[in-house]
Enzyme design. Structure first.
Site, short mmCIF file in Angstrom:
data_model
loop_
_atom_site.label_atom_id
_atom_site.label_comp_id
_atom_site.label_asym_id
_atom_site.label_seq_id
_atom_site.Cartn_x
_atom_site.Cartn_y
_atom_site.Cartn_z
N ALA B 113 0.83 -1.21 0.00
CA ALA B 113 0.00 0.00 0.00
C ALA B 113 0.86 1.26 0.00
CB ALA B 113 -0.92 0.00 1.21
N LYS B 114 2.11 1.14 0.41
CA LYS B 114 3.05 2.27 0.45
C LYS B 114 2.42 3.49 1.13
CE LYS B 114 5.91 0.78 -3.47
NZ LYS B 114 5.21 -0.42 -3.92
N ARG B 115 1.70 3.27 2.21
CA ARG B 115 1.07 4.36 2.92
C ARG B 115 2.10 5.11 3.77
NH1 ARG B 115 -2.32 3.13 -0.49
NH2 ARG B 115 -4.52 2.76 -0.03
#
Lengths: 317, 317
Positions: B113-115
């Protein structure tokens, strides 16, 4: 006038934002950060606490009610996607409804998603927020993106935004206490990491600058670090600065002065908790108990606008 | 044995991953990147092209069919959230169903998700993926996060992951051509930016290291840069490395050798397009036309496993 080859076509996000700021005579932006636990009791008790679906519904109604209060006062809202995402697919459905409602009320909508990925994956994220015919699932006027992966990871967002007449705000210098850890590392070129990013943002902003001199690529620069704000205004003369950190995070109108051009354009200042949860602040509790939490939202917005008008170049708008 | 005060409790993501890698005798991870346009014709024609809802349904069935092929072969799948997000709230519903299905089939699920965000906003994102009772909307075993905002922005993800017995992979050095632009800037400390991040990851990994010597905090390090892979294996001896870039992005088994410890643990290697869209690769087209695209998925997975076994320390698993 449009300079040939600048990539500028009307309508253009930088121009739309300039027109909206001038029309409302304020750079104040209201942040929709609908933390479930902070919502007014009346909305929480109607929803019950056990279902994400009912919470997502309450969050939607809360945000729409805030929009009703501020639509005539400010040029834009900044919607924080995390508080919708935490409520699952139903929450993401509410995000779409809130975006649609705010646009319908004439507000520009910035989705604070801080997305970032590479190549075709970045394209997929961009498609979620931008489509030329405004049919994206969450049709934004602009979104925030994270630059750590490199400029090839940012380009798909810029291209999708441009095709949809939207904008992109690149995280340059954030407002949190830990922001300096990696962002401020000094490189052998004698400047901090964030300045390398800022210089790229400026090339993109300058290449897309419209009548106002401001492009469709902007930068997020926190209000809580006024020295960086001044430096970065200088480094990015063609970029809109999206300035978080006002209000609950501690920054005042005086601290955001360096973000503006002398004509009052060039920056928008966001306050989230300080406005949407104003009914929890001592100074608005009497108003809130007499006329409802909605009245506190409106009054806190009016107060922020007045403060920015009094203490910053926004008074010249 | 558990070292007192290490924060290690069983079950622990680093240990779960070590057990799963040893049980399946491979570090191969299948990436579920369901680009709509690349899906098998039979799924696309059943769905029609005009509704996000039917596309989300087709994407879900595609991913579940991939899971059916690989569940016995690999320890984990990596799900790329962007391809679900681009299909709107319905797509995010499919993401939840795919996660649930993969877990039910015994796979660990890494949500790519690379949040990244600050403070309570990071908490809200983390809540979307981690809950102690596995009731999060998208219950992940681990997620990927972006470090640009600082370690105070990463801590909420680590805390939520730990409470849910999950893990976090921090982007350290990505696999895209533009990765060096900001990640490789040399600081006045005489090392690249990514190494500053790697050193923090190592402190967190060491503090949570379990029996295997590997912690619940890992790092994303692209396979397309073997020199960095070797350097970063050394800098982060207690961190699981999640290595993208194998296959379609150009890296081979020989290039991922430096990612492993000598016992074959310490790294998982992801391939997405090369496996899930193997039916489009010339070498699998005959198989695919005889026995369906599903057979190509299985054979490409088996081939990747064999290549890693032959050319890397994963052969010792």
């Amino acid at each position: 006038m449009t300079s040939p080859g600048s990539g500028y076509r009307s309508p253009h996000f930088g121009e739309k934002l300039a027109l909206a700021v001038k029309a409302k005579r304020t750079p104040a932006v209201v942040g929709l950060d609908p933390r479930w636990r902070e919502l007014p009791d009346e909305l929480r008790s109607q929803a019950g606490h056990d279902s994400r679906e009912s919470q997502a519904e309450a969050v939607c109604r809360f945000c729409e009610a805030v929009v009703d209060q501020v639509a005539e006062l400010v040029p834009a809202v900044k919607v924080q996607s995390a508080f919708f995402e935490s409520l699952g697919p139903e929450g993401m459905g509410s995000l779409a409804r809130v975006i649609g409602y705010a646009r319908q009320r004439g507000l520009l909508v910035i989705v604070d998603a801080k997305r970032g990925d590479i190549g075709s994956t970045a394209e997929a994220y961009a498609k979620a927020y931008f489509a030329p015919d405004q049919t994206a699932p969450w049709p934004a006027d602009a979104i925030t993106v994270n630059p750590y992966l490199g400029t090839d990871a940012l380009q798909p967002f810029l291209e999708a935004a441009r095709a949809a007449e939207g904008g992109v705000f690149v995280l340059v210098r954030t407002s949190n206490p830990g922001a300096p850890e990696f962002q401020d590392l000094t490189t052998v070129a004698g400047k901090p990491v964030y300045r390398h990013i800022a210089e790229w943002v400026e090339t993109q902003a300058a290449a897309t600058a419209g009548h106002s001199g401001l492009g469709m690529v902007g930068a997020v620069v926190g209000a809580t670090y006024p020295a960086q704000l001044e430096e970065l205004r200088g480094v990015m003369p063609h970029a809109w600065l999206l300035v978080p950190g006002y209000g609950a995070q501690g920054a005042t109108a005086k601290e955001v002065v360096p973000a503006f051009r002398s004509d009052g354009l060039g920056a928008i200042v966001n306050s989230s908790r300080g406005i949407i949860f104003a009914f929890r602040r001592p100074e608005y509790q009497s108003l809130s108990s007499q006329r409802g939490w909605q009245a506190a939202v409106r009054k806190a917005t009016e107060d922020m606008i007045a403060e920015l008008r009094e203490h910053t170049p926004a008074g010249r708008l």
